[in-house]
Design a protein around this motif. Structure first.
Motif, PDB file in Angstrom:
ATOM      1  N   ILE A 129      58.781  -1.620  54.332  1.00 61.54           N
ATOM      2  CA  ILE A 129      58.200  -0.547  55.131  1.00 61.54           C
ATOM      3  C   ILE A 129      57.057  -1.154  55.942  1.00 61.54           C
ATOM      4  O   ILE A 129      56.389  -2.090  55.496  1.00 61.54           O
ATOM      5  CB  ILE A 129      57.701   0.625  54.260  1.00 61.54           C
ATOM      6  N   ALA A 130      56.857  -0.647  57.152  1.00 62.79           N
ATOM      7  CA  ALA A 130      55.835  -1.191  58.040  1.00 62.79           C
ATOM      8  C   ALA A 130      54.430  -0.864  57.534  1.00 62.79           C
ATOM      9  O   ALA A 130      54.182   0.222  57.009  1.00 62.79           O
ATOM     10  CB  ALA A 130      56.022  -0.637  59.447  1.00 62.79           C
ATOM     11  N   THR A 131      53.502  -1.805  57.715  1.00 66.70           N
ATOM     12  CA  THR A 131      52.142  -1.631  57.195  1.00 66.70           C
ATOM     13  C   THR A 131      51.053  -1.869  58.237  1.00 66.70           C
ATOM     14  O   THR A 131      49.876  -1.661  57.938  1.00 66.70           O
ATOM     15  CB  THR A 131      51.890  -2.590  56.015  1.00 66.70           C
ATOM     16  N   SER A 132      51.399  -2.321  59.430  1.00 66.94           N
ATOM     17  CA  SER A 132      50.368  -2.522  60.449  1.00 66.94           C
ATOM     18  C   SER A 132      49.963  -1.171  61.031  1.00 66.94           C
ATOM     19  O   SER A 132      50.768  -0.232  61.076  1.00 66.94           O
ATOM     20  CB  SER A 132      50.872  -3.440  61.566  1.00 66.94           C
ATOM     21  N   GLU A 151      51.266   4.254  62.750  1.00 69.17           N
ATOM     22  CA  GLU A 151      50.903   5.377  63.610  1.00 69.17           C
ATOM     23  C   GLU A 151      51.975   5.700  64.636  1.00 69.17           C
ATOM     24  O   GLU A 151      52.360   6.870  64.804  1.00 69.17           O
ATOM     25  CB  GLU A 151      49.586   5.059  64.332  1.00 69.17           C
ATOM     26  N   LYS A 152      52.488   4.693  65.316  1.00 71.67           N
ATOM     27  CA  LYS A 152      53.377   4.927  66.443  1.00 71.67           C
ATOM     28  C   LYS A 152      54.854   5.025  66.055  1.00 71.67           C
ATOM     29  O   LYS A 152      55.597   5.790  66.673  1.00 71.67           O
ATOM     30  CB  LYS A 152      53.216   3.800  67.474  1.00 71.67           C
ATOM     31  N   LYS A 153      55.275   4.272  65.055  1.00 71.97           N
ATOM     32  CA  LYS A 153      56.694   4.258  64.687  1.00 71.97           C
ATOM     33  C   LYS A 153      56.990   5.188  63.514  1.00 71.97           C
ATOM     34  O   LYS A 153      57.840   6.071  63.604  1.00 71.97           O
ATOM     35  CB  LYS A 153      57.161   2.831  64.356  1.00 71.97           C
ATOM     36  N   LEU A 154      56.294   4.972  62.424  1.00 72.78           N
ATOM     37  CA  LEU A 154      56.563   5.770  61.227  1.00 72.78           C
ATOM     38  C   LEU A 154      55.936   7.161  61.289  1.00 72.78           C
ATOM     39  O   LEU A 154      56.457   8.111  60.693  1.00 72.78           O
ATOM     40  CB  LEU A 154      56.041   5.038  59.986  1.00 72.78           C
TER      41      LEU A 154
END
Length: 517
Positions: free
Chosen positions: A102-105, A110-113
């Motif tokens: 899962i994305a963490t940046s 904010e923008k994708k998830l």
């Protein structure tokens, strides 16, 4: 090899490598590459993304059913459906793994998830726990870790390890990091996370700035003990860290590393050629390790030095990665046993008698055209033979004639066997290849856009085979076709027909993955 000194080689050619636009592989092709990776003795094969499509699920399952010596891994986003599909796909494996991410940046969250940090941690923990219900070996990746906040990385990784993740992979998803910076991140995380010693630390670097291998090696020096990589550096955008470069750097500079891999390096070149042939992504001549010029010396000073003492200009032996010193081995008088033996020596293994017979027949036909048959020729014809038997060919070339002369428009006459019926058509074009394609299209009547036409010589000399790759797209589905022949126009026609057959049959996988590590 002691586990402390073991570097785990995690190959993701079949997953991340397949994300290269146009590199989509069929199930049969994935299995062929997986067998080669098993001979190469990689530790983990990431076979695909099972939730992406039914075709990819079947491909991962087929690899899991075939491979016995390596661990087979399936990728899954941090949700129940993905994890369950991955678990079902790797279930037949002798040793399976689920890799969830899962994305963490901040920009991704904010923008994708569109999730808060708390929600991201919650999903990561839930995915790892669910994956553990399917198998004991679970890997977790915080996507875009290279641009994530270190404090948040520490928090989510500690939670993932507590939930049961045995491998923690730190991806530089967009190839943004520099070697010293990336090594510092690995050291920092391993020192700050209380349960860091309960997991194997891994890295997955992309090559957007040409630093994937350098970043990976720096991370190994900082304590990482798994490296994720691909054959020929294949991968989306600028690609991934190249397996052959990582392995040989580790072996050549063993004085700088406290670990080693178990890779059988003599299988590097055969595996590289197989991947290049199947994907249609040719290896550049000056590519490290596997490029045709990698061990060539043209400068008189270099030649003189190597003749006097090899180590003056060579830091490793060509033979150690699969290059042969005597590459001309067979001719038209060679028998079946000699053909099979030489194929086995260079890493070509036929699974059935039918494959051997088909390849030997093609060898005899080629030997009538070429006086000398090289190892590269054997690689090309063996790949064609196996593909012909594993893929349904409803259109085949029966006869071909082309006329091209100065001041005249080229004309091609083509006879095809299509669905059991012979059909003839003639067409003109801007050149002999264009005329051939138009003549074929006049029979097949399949509207497809030509995305790529690439020609590479397999060996040297005027009688060398030309290997042609054609990429066609129709209805959002892209497929590759390959063909080889001493006549480049015929090779082009073969490649075009190969791609058309795939389009008519329906590609088993398009390019479904929209996010990944």
């Amino acid at each position: 090899m002691d586990t402390v000194d073991r570097l785990i080689i995690f190959d993701t050619t079949l997953r991340d490598g397949e994300q290269s636009p146009g590199a989509s592989m069929t199930r049969e092709e994935k299995v062929r590459i997986a067998r080669a990776l098993e001979r190469l003795r990689v530790d983990v094969i990431e076979a695909g993304f099972p939730a992406a499509s039914q075709g990819d699920f079947e491909s991962v399952k087929a690899v899991a059913e075939t491979v016995r010596e390596a661990r087979v891994c399936g990728l899954a986003r941090a949700n129940d459906e993905d994890v369950d599909r991955a678990g079902a796909a790797v279930k037949p494996a002798a040793a399976g793994r689920i890799h969830t991410f899962i994305a963490t940046s901040p920009v991704h969250m904010e923008k994708k998830l569109r999730l808060t940090p708390d929600q991201v941690v919650e999903r990561a923990v839930a995915a790892v726990k669910r994956a553990r219900q399917h198998c004991d070996d679970v890997e977790f990746s915080p996507e875009d870790a290279g641009r994530s906040e270190p404090d948040f990385l520490c928090r989510i990784i500690e939670a993932a390890i507590d939930a049961g993740a045995g491998t923690i992979n730190i991806p530089d998803t967009v190839g943004y990091n520099l070697p010293e910076q990336f090594a510092g991140l690995i050291r920092d995380l391993r020192q700050r996370i209380p349960n860091a010693d309960r997991a194997v630390w891994s890295v997955h670097c992309h090559n957007d700035l040409g630093l994937a291998v350098a970043n990976s090696l720096a991370a190994v020096q900082a304590g990482a003990r798994q490296v994720e990589c691909t054959i020929n550096g294949l991968g989306e955008r600028a690609g991934n860290a190249a397996l052959e470069e990582l392995v040989m750097a580790l072996r050549t500079r063993q004085d700088e590393f406290a670990c080693a891999s178990r890779v059988e390096t003599r299988e590097i070149l055969p595996t590289s050629r197989l991947v290049a042939n199947i994907t249609g992504f040719a290896v550049q001549p000056n590519k490290a390790i596997v490029g045709i010029n990698a061990f060539a010396h043209e400068s008189g000073i270099h030649q003189d030095g190597v003749l006097k003492h090899r180590e003056t200009y060579e830091i490793m032996r060509a033979e150690d990665v699969g290059w042969g010193t005597n590459r001309m081995v067979l001719g038209k008088h060679s028998g079946r046993n000699a053909f099979r033996s030489r194929c086995e020596e260079i890493g070509i293994n036929f699974e059935t008698a039918g494959q051997l017979n088909e390849a030997f027949q093609r060898f005899k036909e080629l030997a009538d055209k070429k006086h000398e048959i090289f190892d590269e020729d054997l690689q090309a014809l063996a790949s064609e033979a196996v593909a012909a038997l594993e893929e349904e060919q409803t259109i085949s070339l029966v006869a071909f004639r082309c006329c091209s002369e100065t001041g005249e428009t080229p004309v091609a006459d083509v006879t095809l066997l299509m669905d059991g019926q012979e059909t003839h058509h003639q067409a003109s074009g801007d050149g002999p290849v264009d005329a051939a394609f138009r003549a074929i299209q006049g029979i097949v009547q399949l509207d497809a856009e030509l995305l790529l036409y690439s020609v590479n010589n397999i060996t040297t000399g005027t009688d060398a085979q030309g290997e042609v790759t054609v990429r066609l797209e129709r209805g959002g589905r892209a497929v590759n076709g390959q063909g080889a022949d001493t006549d480049i126009v015929i090779a082009s026609a073969k490649a075009y027909l190969h791609a058309l057959n795939r389009l008519r049959r329906g590609a088993r996988r398009t390019h479904p993955q929209t996010e990944g590590v």
